[in-house]
Design an enzyme around this catalytic site. Structure first.
Site, PDB file in Angstrom:
ATOM      1  N   SER A 103      19.016  46.122  30.549  1.00  0.00           N
ATOM      2  CA  SER A 103      17.324  46.200  31.079  1.00  0.00           C
ATOM      3  C   SER A 103      16.399  44.450  31.105  1.00  0.00           C
ATOM      4  CB  SER A 103      16.128  46.869  29.466  1.00  0.00           C
ATOM      5  OG  SER A 103      14.949  47.127  30.136  1.00  0.00           O
ATOM      6  N   ASP A 243      11.616  46.333  35.754  1.00  0.00           N
ATOM      7  CA  ASP A 243      12.065  45.431  34.807  1.00  0.00           C
ATOM      8  C   ASP A 243      13.649  45.334  35.366  1.00  0.00           C
ATOM      9  OD1 ASP A 243      12.678  47.585  34.092  1.00  0.00           O
ATOM     10  OD2 ASP A 243      13.208  47.670  32.150  1.00  0.00           O
ATOM     11  N   ASP A 245      16.595  46.574  35.115  1.00  0.00           N
ATOM     12  CA  ASP A 245      16.681  48.175  35.423  1.00  0.00           C
ATOM     13  C   ASP A 245      16.162  49.195  35.767  1.00  0.00           C
ATOM     14  OD1 ASP A 245      15.410  48.840  32.730  1.00  0.00           O
ATOM     15  OD2 ASP A 245      17.137  50.314  32.196  1.00  0.00           O
ATOM     16  N   ASP A 247      13.850  50.790  34.619  1.00  0.00           N
ATOM     17  CA  ASP A 247      12.824  52.155  33.745  1.00  0.00           C
ATOM     18  C   ASP A 247      11.139  51.661  33.064  1.00  0.00           C
ATOM     19  OD1 ASP A 247      13.549  49.858  31.937  1.00  0.00           O
ATOM     20  OD2 ASP A 247      14.189  51.676  29.801  1.00  0.00           O
TER      21      ASP A 247
END
Length: 451
Positions: A103, A243, A245, A247
């Site tokens: 992440s 960010d 990833d 999410d």
């Protein structure tokens, strides 16, 4: 407390704390736990994807080997966002999904995150079951041979299917507002231009050229300075930062001010409420949300329910009680009318839609939101789990709570992914928030500090 799994899967420094050997075991043991109930003769299907870290392929190949060793059919998605994988697991009717990503963490780290057939993160019970197999003295899982082994199929077209899903959640194109988008050199980098162009957005991008090493490197949702500067420089009305990833989403208003998850939820929630679409007039957040968020909602006749830290717990509360909007101050926002997990790109486009439909700037939409000054200090510690056993720490917290009363708060919790103890305060003035946070953080460092 689980040994390997944190709030966002298993994380560690790639090739040190999180090794290929560990990835293989997670693939083998996790794959078995998530697919063991398949009927005889039915092949289990698991999707695997990753972000842009240099260590991603190393861990991906090891993880896939583990999955194949227990007879699982693997669909290899390639680089895609975590919410993209979550969606595809459901859309493909897969038994599970695994995302390799850390992440917003630095490039040295990586992680392995499992999703069930519903596209949701695993329960504590499932994670505990996997951990027991990892630590078992002997591996007694099936070892098929020949036709019993799993195979790998390329499923890179999954990205297009995911983008089409996002586009279909909006009733019209989003032209007329100038936007700067920060891809964090992460999983969204190759998707942003396709998605925003398809939606008719007038946009420019930064940090969309990953090289394996530059993910989250002073860019993205946790480092918005460059985006803030670009929004002002280009005269844009909105900035959106994802960010590694994607999410989570953090925004920047037309004046270059950062707009966090609390503010984004307030804008989207207010819009939904005005159109009779905010279920139970409630937004679900974690205990980390600002007091000003709750008070702003109350002025609109809306409610705020809080959970423990972690978007998984927000999601569980939403599903259990029928709410359709929730998230975290950090930028995880769940709009469950469309998706059951936090999705940065989906959130960003819906924020843009509210601006277009109301004809208001982001600062205008937030004019009634008065944030309480807040301070957060992350203290590196040796053992984050036993902090409540330190009397000096608990006494320092009690002292601050007594002095603040109902005009502020202090919150201490261990990080779910790093060896940190997070100390957060809110108070009527920044001076008081700083003072109380520094006092308690100093005690934590003296009692438990790793330096």
């Amino acid at each position: 407390m689980l040994k390997y799994f944190g709030t966002d899967g298993v994380r560690g420094v790639a090739n040190a704390g999180l090794t290929p050997e560990m990835a293989f075991k997670l693939g083998r043991d996790g794959g078995y736990v998530l697919t063991k109930d398949k009927k005889d003769g039915e092949r289990a299907k698991v999707l695997v994807s990753r972000d842009t870290r240099i260590s991603g392929q190393m861990l991906e190949y090891a993880l896939i080997s583990g999955l194949l060793s227990v007879g699982i059919e693997v669909l290899e998605v390639g680089v895609i966002t975590t919410p993209g994988l979550s969606y595809l697991v459901r859309a493909q009717g897969a038994d599970a999904g695994v995302q390799i990503s850390a992440s917003h963490n630095p490039v040295e780290d990586n992680g392995i995150k499992f999703f069930g057939s519903d596209g949701l993160k695993l329960s504590d019970a499932k994670e505990e079951e996997i951990e027991k197999l990892i630590d078992a003295p002997e591996d007694k899982l099936p070892r098929p041979s020949a036709e019993g082994l799993g195979t790998v199929t390329n499923y890179h077209e999954g990205a297009s299917k995911y983008l089409q899903f996002i586009e279909n959640t909006l009733p019209e194109e989003l032209s007329g507002i100038k936007v700067v988008v920060d891809g964090a050199n992460g999983a969204a980098s190759a998707l942003i231009s396709r998605l925003f162009a398809d939606m008719g957005v007038d946009f420019t991008t930064i940090a969309t050229h990953p090289d394996g090493l530059n993910i989250n490197d002073h860019v993205g949702a946790t480092h918005t300075k460059k985006l803030q500067e670009e929004v002002v420089k280009q005269g844009a009305q909105l900035g959106l930062a994802f960010d590694g990833d994607a999410d989570r989403c953090i925004a920047v208003d037309e004046n270059g001010n950062e707009v966090d998850g609390d503010h984004i939820m307030y804008v989207i929630g207010s819009y939904l409420a005005d159109h009779g679409r905010l279920k139970k007039d409630t937004i679900v957040t974690t205990v980390m949300s600002n007091l000003g968020f709750t008070k702003a909602l109350e002025r609109r006749g809306l409610k705020n329910i809080r959970t423990q830290v972690g978007d998984r717990y927000v999601s569980e509360e939403m599903r259990a009680n029928g709410y359709n909007l929730g998230g975290e101050q950090s930028g995880h926002v769940i709009i469950s009318d469309y998706h059951n997990t936090g999705d940065g790109m989906l959130t960003g486009l819906h924020l843009l839609y509210v601006m277009k439909d109301t004809g208001k700037s982001l600062s205008e939409l937030l004019s009634d939101f008065k944030e309480y000054p807040q301070r957060l200090i992350n203290v590196p510690v040796e053992n984050k789990k036993d902090w409540k056993e330190h009397k000096r720490i608990t006494e320092a917290i009690e002292k601050v709570e007594k002095e603040l009363s109902d005009e502020g708060r202090i919150f201490v919790r261990p990080s779910g992914t790093q060896s940190l103890l997070r100390v957060m305060t809110e108070a009527p003035t920044q001076e008081l928030a700083d003072k109380y946070c520094e006092e308690v953080a100093k005690v934590v460092e003296e009692e438990m500090g790793s330096n």
